[in-house]
Motif scaffolding. Structure first.
Motif, short mmCIF file in Angstrom:
data_model
loop_
_atom_site.label_atom_id
_atom_site.label_comp_id
_atom_site.label_asym_id
_atom_site.label_seq_id
_atom_site.Cartn_x
_atom_site.Cartn_y
_atom_site.Cartn_z
N UNK A 1 23.34 78.10 46.54
CA UNK A 1 22.96 79.49 46.65
C UNK A 1 21.47 79.62 46.92
N UNK A 2 20.69 78.82 46.25
CA UNK A 2 19.24 78.89 46.46
C UNK A 2 18.90 78.56 47.91
N UNK A 3 19.58 77.57 48.46
CA UNK A 3 19.32 77.19 49.85
C UNK A 3 19.73 78.31 50.81
N UNK A 4 20.86 78.94 50.53
CA UNK A 4 21.33 80.05 51.38
C UNK A 4 20.34 81.21 51.32
N UNK A 5 19.87 81.53 50.12
CA UNK A 5 18.91 82.61 49.97
C UNK A 5 17.62 82.28 50.71
N UNK A 6 17.16 81.06 50.55
CA UNK A 6 15.93 80.63 51.22
C UNK A 6 16.08 80.67 52.74
N UNK A 7 17.22 80.24 53.24
CA UNK A 7 17.46 80.26 54.69
C UNK A 7 17.45 81.69 55.21
N UNK A 8 18.15 82.59 54.53
CA UNK A 8 18.20 84.00 54.95
C UNK A 8 16.80 84.60 54.93
N UNK A 9 16.09 84.41 53.83
CA UNK A 9 14.74 84.97 53.67
C UNK A 9 13.79 84.44 54.75
N UNK A 10 13.75 83.13 54.91
CA UNK A 10 12.86 82.50 55.89
C UNK A 10 13.18 82.94 57.31
N UNK A 11 14.46 83.03 57.61
CA UNK A 11 14.88 83.38 58.96
C UNK A 11 14.47 84.80 59.33
N UNK A 12 14.75 85.75 58.44
CA UNK A 12 14.45 87.14 58.79
C UNK A 12 12.97 87.46 58.72
N UNK A 13 12.23 86.71 57.92
CA UNK A 13 10.78 86.93 57.85
C UNK A 13 10.04 86.23 58.97
N UNK A 14 10.68 85.27 59.60
CA UNK A 14 10.03 84.49 60.65
C UNK A 14 10.02 85.23 61.97
N UNK A 15 9.57 84.53 63.00
CA UNK A 15 9.54 85.12 64.34
C UNK A 15 10.95 85.50 64.81
N UNK A 16 11.03 86.55 65.58
CA UNK A 16 12.30 87.05 66.08
C UNK A 16 13.06 85.96 66.84
N UNK A 17 12.35 85.08 67.48
CA UNK A 17 13.01 84.04 68.29
C UNK A 17 13.93 83.17 67.44
N UNK A 18 13.66 83.05 66.13
CA UNK A 18 14.53 82.27 65.25
C UNK A 18 15.87 82.96 64.99
N UNK A 19 15.94 84.25 65.27
CA UNK A 19 17.17 85.01 65.03
C UNK A 19 18.02 85.15 66.29
N UNK A 20 17.44 84.85 67.43
CA UNK A 20 18.18 84.99 68.68
C UNK A 20 19.15 83.84 68.87
N UNK A 21 20.26 84.12 69.53
CA UNK A 21 21.20 83.06 69.87
C UNK A 21 20.62 82.30 71.06
N UNK A 22 20.68 81.00 70.97
CA UNK A 22 20.17 80.16 72.06
C UNK A 22 21.17 80.11 73.20
#
Length: 91
Positions: A1-22
């Motif tokens: 759960x901690x890893x999932x929370x960290x992944x969600x938090x890091x992803x949405x706070x990071x650059x938009x390009x990390x959220x785009x589908x490649x």
């Protein structure tokens, strides 16, 4: 759960390009859409937790959900049966 929370938090706070589908996105959440798989896991956990604990978890997730929502737009192609974050994409 901690890893999932960290992944969600890091992803949405990071650059938009990390959220785009490649371009080479295979469509498998755990492979190419880790942020969505993490959010799925958090929601699945919240649905199984006692009500008070689920509310606490959702209150921790909410600010990052709001960030994701502000960076994404609705995808009318995705069925309404999917969780809301899976019905959005980042242009």
């Amino acid at each position: 759960m901690a890893r999932a929370f960290s992944t969600w938090k890091r992803s949405v706070q990071g650059p938009v390009r990390f959220l785009r589908f490649r371009d080479d996105d295979c469509g498998i959440a755990e492979c190419c859409r880790a942020h969505l798989a993490a959010r799925d896991l958090l929601e699945s956990a919240a649905l199984q937790l006692p009500a008070r604990v689920a509310r606490e978890l959702r209150s921790l997730i909410r600010p990052y959900d709001e960030i994701f929502e502000s960076k994404s737009i609705a995808d009318p192609e995705v069925p309404a049966s999917e969780w809301w974050w899976n019905r959005r994409f980042v242009p």
